[in-house]
Structures are given as C-alpha cells and as structure tokens.
Design an enzyme around this catalytic site. Structure first.
Site, PDB file in Angstrom:
ATOM      1  N   GLN A   1       9.871 -41.379  20.777  1.00  0.00           N
ATOM      2  CA  GLN A   1      10.207 -40.147  21.500  1.00  0.00           C
ATOM      3  C   GLN A   1      11.220 -40.383  22.618  1.00  0.00           C
ATOM      4  O   GLN A   1      11.823 -39.436  23.113  1.00  0.00           O
ATOM      5  CB  GLN A   1       8.947 -39.514  22.098  1.00  0.00           C
ATOM      6  CG  GLN A   1       8.006 -38.962  21.045  1.00  0.00           C
ATOM      7  CD  GLN A   1       6.814 -38.287  21.694  1.00  0.00           C
ATOM      8  OE1 GLN A   1       5.859 -38.952  22.049  1.00  0.00           O
ATOM      9  NE2 GLN A   1       6.874 -36.982  21.878  1.00  0.00           N
TER      10      GLN A   1
ATOM     11  N   GLY B   1       0.632 -37.902  26.535  1.00  0.00           N
ATOM     12  CA  GLY B   1       0.880 -39.070  25.709  1.00  0.00           C
ATOM     13  C   GLY B   1       2.347 -39.130  25.313  1.00  0.00           C
ATOM     14  O   GLY B   1       3.048 -38.112  25.321  1.00  0.00           O
TER      15      GLY B   1
ATOM     16  N   HIS C   1       3.359 -40.688  15.559  1.00  0.00           N
ATOM     17  CA  HIS C   1       4.765 -40.826  15.955  1.00  0.00           C
ATOM     18  C   HIS C   1       5.336 -42.170  15.493  1.00  0.00           C
ATOM     19  O   HIS C   1       6.502 -42.258  15.112  1.00  0.00           O
ATOM     20  CB  HIS C   1       4.911 -40.745  17.471  1.00  0.00           C
ATOM     21  CG  HIS C   1       5.006 -39.345  18.006  1.00  0.00           C
ATOM     22  ND1 HIS C   1       6.032 -38.495  17.664  1.00  0.00           N
ATOM     23  CD2 HIS C   1       4.214 -38.645  18.849  1.00  0.00           C
ATOM     24  CE1 HIS C   1       5.867 -37.338  18.288  1.00  0.00           C
ATOM     25  NE2 HIS C   1       4.758 -37.391  19.014  1.00  0.00           N
TER      26      HIS C   1
ATOM     27  N   CYS D   1       3.621 -30.979  21.373  1.00  0.00           N
ATOM     28  CA  CYS D   1       4.321 -32.259  21.389  1.00  0.00           C
ATOM     29  C   CYS D   1       5.592 -32.103  22.212  1.00  0.00           C
ATOM     30  O   CYS D   1       6.309 -31.120  22.062  1.00  0.00           O
ATOM     31  CB  CYS D   1       4.663 -32.675  19.955  1.00  0.00           C
ATOM     32  SG  CYS D   1       5.533 -34.247  19.875  1.00  0.00           S
ATOM     33  N   LEU D   2       5.869 -33.082  23.070  1.00  0.00           N
ATOM     34  CA  LEU D   2       7.066 -33.015  23.904  1.00  0.00           C
ATOM     35  C   LEU D   2       8.339 -33.036  23.063  1.00  0.00           C
ATOM     36  O   LEU D   2       9.394 -32.609  23.516  1.00  0.00           O
ATOM     37  CB  LEU D   2       7.084 -34.179  24.901  1.00  0.00           C
ATOM     38  CG  LEU D   2       5.950 -34.192  25.933  1.00  0.00           C
ATOM     39  CD1 LEU D   2       5.965 -35.488  26.725  1.00  0.00           C
ATOM     40  CD2 LEU D   2       6.039 -32.994  26.859  1.00  0.00           C
TER      41      LEU D   2
ATOM     42  N   HIS E   1      -2.404 -38.643  17.277  1.00  0.00           N
ATOM     43  CA  HIS E   1      -1.104 -37.974  17.438  1.00  0.00           C
ATOM     44  C   HIS E   1      -0.013 -38.997  17.790  1.00  0.00           C
ATOM     45  O   HIS E   1       1.059 -38.997  17.192  1.00  0.00           O
ATOM     46  CB  HIS E   1      -1.233 -36.908  18.541  1.00  0.00           C
ATOM     47  CG  HIS E   1       0.030 -36.183  18.874  1.00  0.00           C
ATOM     48  ND1 HIS E   1       0.166 -34.813  18.692  1.00  0.00           N
ATOM     49  CD2 HIS E   1       1.227 -36.607  19.372  1.00  0.00           C
ATOM     50  CE1 HIS E   1       1.388 -34.453  19.075  1.00  0.00           C
ATOM     51  NE2 HIS E   1       2.050 -35.519  19.490  1.00  0.00           N
ATOM     52  N   GLU E   2      -0.312 -39.872  18.749  1.00  0.00           N
ATOM     53  CA  GLU E   2       0.716 -40.842  19.171  1.00  0.00           C
ATOM     54  C   GLU E   2       0.986 -41.886  18.077  1.00  0.00           C
ATOM     55  O   GLU E   2       2.134 -42.288  17.872  1.00  0.00           O
ATOM     56  CB  GLU E   2       0.316 -41.526  20.484  1.00  0.00           C
ATOM     57  CG  GLU E   2       0.123 -40.577  21.683  1.00  0.00           C
ATOM     58  CD  GLU E   2       1.246 -39.581  21.876  1.00  0.00           C
ATOM     59  OE1 GLU E   2       2.402 -39.882  21.527  1.00  0.00           O
ATOM     60  OE2 GLU E   2       0.959 -38.475  22.376  1.00  0.00           O
TER      61      GLU E   2
HETATM   62 NI    NI Z   1       3.987 -35.861  20.189  1.00  0.00          NI
END
Ligand code: NI
Length: 170
Positions: free
Chosen positions: A51, A46, A139, A93-94, A135-136
């Site tokens: 991000q 995701g 963000h 998380c990236l 989670h997304e």
């Molecule tokens: Ni994330």
C-alpha cells in the site's frame, strides 16, 4: 519518520504478490516506522507494505480501537497457520476510497511471523483483530476488498472512481 504516499486502486503494486523479507535491514526497520506513522496519519487500523508501494511481506496494525492508547504491531512474513469459524463485518481500505464491503472471513486465526527484532511469534486473534490480520495478509497476496465484490458491484465501483477522477481533473 515520514508519512508515505498511500497507493490507491488500481495501482499495479497492489495486485502483485509481495516478496518474502530475507533480511531485517535498517531500511526495513525504517519502512516499518514510516508505515506505522502513515497508518496513524491516514487514519487507519492497518497497513501493508504494498500500500506504500513496497512489494514486500510486511504489515503493521493496531487493533486497539481506543485512540488514546496506541499499541502498534509490525509483522514480517506473516503466515496464517490456523483458521476456523466465521466472522463477518464491513471492511474499508485506505487503498480503496469510498468503499465498504461486508466480507465473510475466519473468526479465529493463528498467524506465524517475525517481529522487527527477528523473533518468531505466533499471534492468536479472534473477531475484529482476526479480520484485520486477514485483510492485511490479503494485501501481501495482491488481494483487495474490491475482489470480494460481485462483478456488477465491482464495475459500479470502478465507474464511481472514474467519475471522481474526472471531477478532480476539472
Ligand atoms: Ni486494506
């Protein structure tokens, strides 16, 4: 399509609440395509627009864990309209390298959003896909998995990042 740079904590754009999308423009559709490509290249399941340094309410994800079968989905202005139950899993998380956090979230959600075609949809998800959506969407509200850590664990993580940064400089 292009692979975009993924912004990492503590980049300010990650902490900022993202702005609602008011028009599905060709630029926005391009951003969505690039985000999908960036997500697969990472690889990740995701990605939210902040991000990649864009403060707008767009997320992409692929809850299909079977890598041979890609089914990317993009949601514009996603909003949780129903949530119940509980589900807990370890999340990464990236934008937060080398960190896994066990987070207690809702086990089931309904999310209202627009598709890239501008059609309003309501997505129902439970367990892993429900976590992914939460989670997304976090963000888009400037919230990161780091924010779920206790104060002590957070400072340990910050210290670890600083050490890593110094090592990379030398
Ligand atoms: Ni994330």
């Amino acid at each position: 399509m292009a692979v975009l740079e993924i912004f990492k904590y503590p980049a300010p754009v990650l902490k900022r609440p993202a702005k609602p999308v008011d028009q599905i423009s060709p630029e926005l559709l391009q951003l969505i395509d690039d985000m999908i490509e960036t997500m697969y290249a990472a690889p990740g399941v995701g990605l939210a627009a902040p991000q990649v340094g864009r403060s707008c309410r767009v997320i992409v994800f692929d809850a299909n864990r079977d890598e041979s079968e890609r089914s990317p989905m993009a949601l514009i202005n996603p909003e949780i309209i129903f949530a119940e139950g509980e589900f807990c899993m370890e999340e990464g998380c990236l934008s937060a390298p080398e960190l896994n956090v066990e987070i207690k979230r809702k086990g089931q959600v309904k999310v209202k959003a627009l598709t890239r075609e501008g059609k309003e949809v309501i997505i129902e998800a439970k367990e892993f896909p429900a976590v992914l959506l939460q989670h997304e969407i976090d963000h888009l509200d400037g919230k990161l998995i780091i924010d779920y850590l206790s104060g002590l664990k957070r400072s340990l993580y910050k210290r670890k990042l600083k050490r890593k940064e110094e090592k990379e400089k030398n």
